[in-house]
Design a protein around this motif. Structure first.
Motif, short mmCIF file in Angstrom:
data_model
loop_
_atom_site.label_atom_id
_atom_site.label_comp_id
_atom_site.label_asym_id
_atom_site.label_seq_id
_atom_site.Cartn_x
_atom_site.Cartn_y
_atom_site.Cartn_z
N THR A 182 0.39 -1.06 -0.36
CA THR A 182 -0.29 0.25 -0.12
C THR A 182 1.14 1.23 0.10
OG1 THR A 182 -2.20 -0.94 0.94
CG2 THR A 182 -1.78 1.04 1.47
N PHE A 183 1.50 1.64 0.86
CA PHE A 183 2.10 2.34 1.09
C PHE A 183 3.71 2.67 0.15
CE2 PHE A 183 1.20 1.60 5.24
CZ PHE A 183 0.38 2.97 5.20
N THR A 184 4.53 1.59 -0.60
CA THR A 184 5.11 1.91 -1.51
C THR A 184 4.67 2.41 -3.02
OG1 THR A 184 6.14 -0.42 -0.87
CG2 THR A 184 6.62 -0.22 -3.22
N LYS A 185 3.35 1.39 -2.90
CA LYS A 185 2.84 2.44 -4.06
C LYS A 185 2.23 3.76 -4.18
CE LYS A 185 0.68 -1.95 -6.27
NZ LYS A 185 -1.00 -2.18 -6.15
N ILE A 186 1.48 3.66 -3.19
CA ILE A 186 1.13 5.53 -2.53
C ILE A 186 2.83 6.20 -2.55
CG2 ILE A 186 -0.11 7.26 -1.08
CD1 ILE A 186 -2.12 4.64 -0.51
N LEU A 187 3.91 5.64 -2.58
CA LEU A 187 4.09 7.32 -2.75
C LEU A 187 5.08 6.99 -3.98
CD1 LEU A 187 7.20 6.19 0.89
CD2 LEU A 187 6.14 7.44 0.76
N CYS A 188 4.77 6.15 -4.86
CA CYS A 188 5.35 5.99 -5.83
C CYS A 188 4.17 6.68 -6.24
CB CYS A 188 5.74 4.47 -6.50
SG CYS A 188 6.35 4.64 -8.03
N PHE A 189 3.29 6.91 -6.75
CA PHE A 189 2.64 7.84 -6.84
C PHE A 189 3.18 9.57 -7.16
CE2 PHE A 189 -1.47 10.03 -6.80
CZ PHE A 189 -2.00 10.34 -8.36
N ALA A 190 3.27 9.91 -5.40
CA ALA A 190 3.13 10.67 -4.52
C ALA A 190 4.19 11.94 -5.81
CB ALA A 190 3.04 10.48 -2.88
N GLU A 191 5.41 11.05 -5.37
CA GLU A 191 6.83 11.35 -6.29
C GLU A 191 6.51 12.13 -7.00
OE1 GLU A 191 9.61 9.09 -4.28
OE2 GLU A 191 9.58 9.72 -2.74
N LYS A 192 5.29 11.83 -7.89
CA LYS A 192 5.48 11.58 -9.44
C LYS A 192 4.62 13.47 -9.81
CE LYS A 192 5.92 7.25 -11.32
NZ LYS A 192 5.49 6.25 -11.84
#
Length: 365
Positions: A96-106
Motif C-alpha cells: 500500500t505505502f510503496t505504491k502510494i509513495l511512488c504515485f505521490a512523488e510524481k
C-alpha cells in the motif's frame, strides 16, 4: 525519514493489534515510523502496544480530546517527509505505502491522497472519494440522496483528482499538513476530514484518489451509528459551513433546517444478515483449537475457489499475506454470501466484522 504513520486509538485494542501488524509488514522496506496516540482508552490498548509492538512510538494522552487534537499531537511528533493519518480499525496491504509513495512523488502541488476502502464484508465504501459538500449537495445527502455527494466520475479502481477524503486514510506531505495548520480542533469527531481536505484545496494543492491499492476499514469500530452519532456528524457539518460558506441568514437557516431534519427523520441503516452454515479456514494447517470454537465443522482450504456458499472464511495471517487476504475478500465478495475473519500473526483470537454499522466480533481460542 520518508514516512510517518499516525494512528489515533480509542478502546479498540484487538483491531489496533491487527492494524499494527499489517502496517509493520507494509513499511518493511521503507524508512518509516509508526506513532500511536491513545486517547485515554479504558481497555489495555497501551499495554498491548508496549508488549506486542515495542518499536511503535506510543503517546498516552490522558484525556479523550477527540480526533483532531489527537492526530495533531501525533503529527507534531512525526519526522517523516510524508504522513499517513490511519484509523486503528484498518488493514493495509504490504504494498500500500510503496505504491502510494511512488504515485505521490510524481505529482506537482500534491495535496492529500485517498485509497480504495472496503468494509469487513468486502463492500466498497463510497466515502473513499467525495465532492465538496456545498449546501445543495449536503442537503440532498441529509435527506437520503447521496448521488452528488460522492465522486462518481472515478471508478473504484481508478486514479484521479477528487476533492474530499475520509479520515480513515489520508496520505500527504507533512509540510502540506503544517501549512494548512492540520486538523481544526473545533471539531471533536466527524467533519474534520472534510475541513482538512477543503483547506488543502483552498491552499492551491490537488487531492487525489488512488484506487490501485485497497485497505479494509471495519468502520463500525470507530463509532456506533446511533442518535449521538447523528448529532455529532451533522453538528460538524454546521461548523464546516460556518467556517467556509457562511453568507447570509437564509443560507444559515437552510443549513440548520437540513441538520434538524436529518437528526429527527433520518432512516435507520438497513443491515442484511448473512446466513453462515460452514467455516472455511485458509491456512496451511487447521488449528484444532479454532475448530473446537466454531459452531459448524470447519474445513481447510488453500484455494478460495473451493469456498462453499454461505461460508465464513477465516484467513490465517501466519500463512498468508495481508494483500492476499484483501484480494481474496474482494474476489469472494462478488458472490455476496460470505463473511470474513482474520487470525492475526502469533495471536489467539479471530477478528472481523460482517457490516460497517456495528462493532465487529472477536473470538478467542
Amino acid at each position: 525519514m520518508k514516512l510517518s504513520i499516525i494512528i489515533l486509538n480509542y478502546n479498540v485494542r484487538y483491531f489496533l493489534d491487527l492494524c499494527l501488524q499489517s502496517v509493520q509488514a507494509a513499511i518493511s522496506d521503507i524508512d518509516a515510523e509508526i506513532i500511536v496516540v491513545d486517547n485515554n482508552s479504558p481497555d489495555d490498548s497501551c499495554e498491548m502496544v508496549k508488549q506486542n509492538h515495542p518499536q511503535v512510538k506510543l503517546i498516552e494522552h490522558k484525556t479523550n480530546s477527540g480526533f483532531s487534537t489527537g492526530n495533531n499531537i501525533g503529527v507534531a511528533q512525526a519526522k517523516g517527509e510524508y504522513i499517513c493519518i490511519l484509523n486503528p480499525d484498518t488493514v493495509v496491504a504490504e504494498d500500500t505505502f510503496t505504491k502510494i509513495l511512488c504515485f505521490a512523488e510524481k505529482q506537482e502541488k500534491l495535496g492529500a491522497i485517498a485509497c480504495r476502502l472496503i468494509d469487513g464484508s468486502g463492500n466498497f465504501l463510497p466515502e473513499s472519494k467525495r465532492n465538496v459538500p456545498v449546501v445543495k449537495v449536503a442537503f440532498q445527502k441529509m435527506i437520503g440522496n447521496s448521488k452528488n455527494y460522492y465522486s462518481n466520475h472515478l471508478k473504484e479502481d481508478e486514479v484521479g483528482k477528487i476533492d474530499i477524503l475520509v479520515g480513515a486514510f489520508m496520505f500527504m506531505k507533512r509540510s502540506v499538513y503544517n501549512e494548512v495548520k492540520g486538523f481544526d480542533q473545533d471539531y471533536f469527531m466527524y467533519g474534520e476530514d472534510v475541513d482538512l481536505s477543503y483547506k488543502i484545496l483552498k491552499a492551491g494543492f490537488q487531492n487525489y484518489y488512488f484506487g490501485e491499492t485497497t485497505v479494509i476499514h471495519y468502520k463500525g469500530e470507530s463509532t456506533l451509528k446511533d442518535a449521538e452519532y447523528a448529532k455529532r456528524f451533522y453538528g460538524a457539518m454546521q461548523i464546516f459551513y460556518i467556517k467556509h460558506f457562511k453568507s447570509n441568514l437564509f443560507f444559515d437557516a437552510l443549513v440548520w433546517f437540513g441538520i434538524e431534519f436529518a437528526i429527527r427523520f433520518r432512516k435507520a441503516p438497513t443491515i442484511e444478515s448473512k446466513v453462515v452454515n460452514n467455516y472455511a479456514v485458509f491456512a496451511c494447517d487447521l488449528n484444532p483449537k479454532i475448530a473446537s470454537k466454531l459452531p459448524f465443522k470447519a474445513y481447510q482450504i488453500k484455494d478460495v475457489k473451493k469456498v462453499k456458499p454461505n461460508a465464513e472464511v477465516i484467513f490465517d495471517a501466519n500463512t498468508i499475506s495481508y494483500k492476499e487476504i484483501i484480494d481474496h475478500i474482494v474476489y469472494l465478495q462478488k458472490n455476496n454470501t460470505h463473511t470474513f475473519k482474520i487470525i492475526p500473526k502469533n495471536s489467539n483470537f479471530i477478528i472481523g466484522s460482517n457490516d460497517s454499522q456495528n462493532r465487529g466480533e472477536i473470538l478467542h481460542f
